[in-house]
Design a protein around this motif. Structure first.
Motif: not given
Lengths: 176, 259
Positions: A77-79, B199-206
């Protein structure tokens, strides 16, 4: 845990009652925010419900497995969410006596605990400090390097050497 | 002190898989490296074993973390989500013959099989999974809706290149195929989930250019992954969006639909 794998919801509630204080402490410590930590805690138990079959009784005690699971979720969650995190100041995370009847289940195997402390203690103070900061505060290499005011490569090198020695020490204890 | 990173000697420490597993267990990995480790965990049993080995050993350290009492609403939320899930499972099952459950399991197993393949082979298998008419599994429409993979195509400008993202609801696994894309050495591209509920946008990473990568998604992400969920790709510095600054420019977007 075996009951949980069979999909018994009351088993989950029992586990929640017995472990929530410890697991919430872990989430709070890593995420540094009550709201985030509570969301993380929900994720932990929902995931536990869905994937209890992943727990292998031959490997770790249930609480060790749960503790690692909760910490991994909090770090995720932090990352992933890029939460502005960091450790909670100790006074915010007030220690709390655990009154649950399953308190003995909450102690991670004492011998194993002694061994990891012994092996960590054998590292030099600086390396030990950085490894502890990573574990307890969820710091990344970049954050540790910045805090110590050293180049990133130096920090990586310190920690990797430390992890290598830690692994050798732990493996030696397993072989003994 | 002022020495550039690449002049610092590695002191003979090899960064092999067990070392990466240790770094991950400790929580040091982020961005691309974290995604790579998650992907490897799902496909490489030796790596997964070592990660859990480190988890088990580190676990006693959590005894030093003070406990804390969560609010009462946490359990209420958990119970509500369990009830919702059980309702989802129960509704189609109540009038569905047992063969549908078998079909569902077959679908999941097939996914696991896909996830177990190497990247290159996975790309081929994925194309088959997503595009081939399904002649072996004769499930009624409701069952398909419950188990169907969700796909999103994210075209990259006018280049003809695109990002293909596949998510299998039961598995919590997602495949991101960035075949044909190449790294410019200056930027990374970060993928974001835009939940349909606002709701908030969430990172799925690079995104890893030129590869097909399997990753296991955290529940915080899967909870928001439904029909109509959008994806955007942003251009970021190497390593992804830094903390505390706005995301970079959106370079592409797409949305999830069920196959």
């Amino acid at each position: 845990m075996v009951r949980l794998a069979q999909g018994d919801q009351s088993a989950l509630e029992e586990i929640y009652r017995a472990t929530r204080v410890k697991l919430f402490g872990i989430c709070l410590r890593i995420l540094g925010d009550r709201k985030e930590a509570e969301d993380a805690l929900q994720d932990v138990y929902i995931n536990l419900w869905q994937r209890a079959d992943r727990y292998d009784p031959a490997r770790a005690s249930p609480i060790a497995w749960l503790a690692a699971f909760a910490r991994n979720r909090a770090i995720d969650r932090l990352r992933t969410g890029k939460v502005r995190g960091g450790a909670v100041p100790v006074e915010e995370a007030a220690p709390l006596a655990d009154e649950t009847p399953l308190a003995d289940m909450l102690l991670v195997d004492a011998q194993q605990a002694a061994q990891i402390h012994k092996c960590l203690g054998a590292l030099d103070d600086r390396t030990q400090g950085h490894i502890r900061a990573a574990f307890f505060e969820g710091k990344t290499y970049a954050q540790l390097a910045e805090a110590a005011d050293v180049p990133l490569g130096t920090m990586k090198s310190w920690i990797r050497r430390g992890l290598q020695r830690l692994r050798a020490c732990l493996e030696a204890s397993e072989a003994a | 002190m002022s020495a550039p990173e690449d002049t610092v000697p590695e002191d003979g420490v090899t960064r092999d898989d067990p070392m990466i597993a240790a770094e991950w267990a400790l929580g040091l990995l982020e961005g691309e490296e974290l995604l790579a480790a998650r992907g490897k965990y799902t496909t490489d049993p030796a790596f997964a074993w070592r990660k859990e080995w480190w988890d088990d050993w580190f676990a006693p350290l959590t005894d030093a973390m003070p406990g804390a009492e969560p609010s009462g609403h946490v359990w209420v939320g958990i119970a509500a989500r369990l009830a919702a899930q059980q309702a989802d499972v129960a509704a189609p099952a109540s009038d569905a013959p047992a063969s549908n459950v078998v079909a569902l399991e077959a679908r999941v197993r097939r996914w696991q099989w896909v996830a177990g393949l190497s990247s290159a082979a996975a790309a081929v298998a994925l194309a088959w999974l997503a595009l081939a008419p399904d002649s072996t599994v004769q499930a009624p429409p409701t069952q398909i809706a419950a188990a169907a993979p969700m796909v999103a195509t994210v075209p990259i400008g006018e280049t003809g290149l695109r990002l293909d993202v596949t998510y299998i609801p039961e598995s919590e696994k997602m495949l991101v195929a960035a075949i044909g894309l190449t790294a410019d050495g200056v930027h990374d591209h970060e993928l974001w989930l835009v939940p349909a509920d606002g709701s908030d946008v969430q990172s799925l990473g690079v995104v890893a250019p030129g590869t097909v990568r399997a990753m296991t998604l955290p529940a915080a992400v899967t909870a928001k992954l439904g029909d109509g969920a959008g994806l955007v790709l942003t251009r970021e510095p190497i390593g992804g969006k830094p903390d505390g600054v706005d995301a970079g420019p959106v370079v592409a977007k797409g949305a999830f639909t069920r196959v």
